[in-house]
Write an enzyme that holds these catalytic residues in place. Sequence first.
Site: not given
Length: 249
Positions: A110, A52
């Site tokens: 992540y 994002d």
Amino acid sequence: MRNIALKLMYVGTAYHGWQIQKNAVSVEETLEKAIATVVGHGVKCVGAGRTDAGVHAEVYIANFHTSSTIPCDRLPLALNTRLPDDIVVTRATEVGGDFNAIGSCLKKEYTYRIYNSRIRNAFFVNRVWFYPKYLDEKVMQSAADRFVGTHDFAAVQTVGTDVRSTVRTVHYFDISRTGDMIECRVCANGFLYNMVRAMVGTCVYAAEGKFPPEAVSDILAGKNRTAAGPTSPPGGLYMTKLWYEEAVL
């Protein structure tokens, strides 16, 4: 046509995520323009995931097809001279024609970083979530443990996202502290939109006493986004590890 896999890293602060946007600069667009100038024709990159706006990648894989005969060992330097300083290609590998950076990815990791100190650090701006209220990482870990396994993760997906299934498998979710820095490492076979950031926000809420760590299981079962914690800011999130059968890393 050759199929080339690029290993790269980028700081996402200046970009509106990986994917090309109509009215904003993206990592994909910036990379494709650089590649086109090197290989002499337009290309379409396939990326390992949709990071994002503001999210970073310490490790990222993208692939593209080209008729160029430029050797792979020359591509990183050629591309880096045409890329901004916050995007760096570290390796290029010729892969099989069926290789696809997202479709061939077996799992991803992540890492979310929280700077848990009363005083902020100027060098961590847009790189961590500055959180001045003390967080007990052991409570956070207890909450994180409830996310591990195969579950419906609708409760930690941004409302309105269109996906075929919200079921994913989380392989691990490990939270550790070094001084004032808390690292939240989560690995899964795939992630929903804002899933990691919502999982981290939920663990933070548990550490704040908003609900007990055990409540995470009920939150997941309820599939209600409003029952979970907040979506943490994008600047603390990094893609840190990817797994492929082919040697592209």
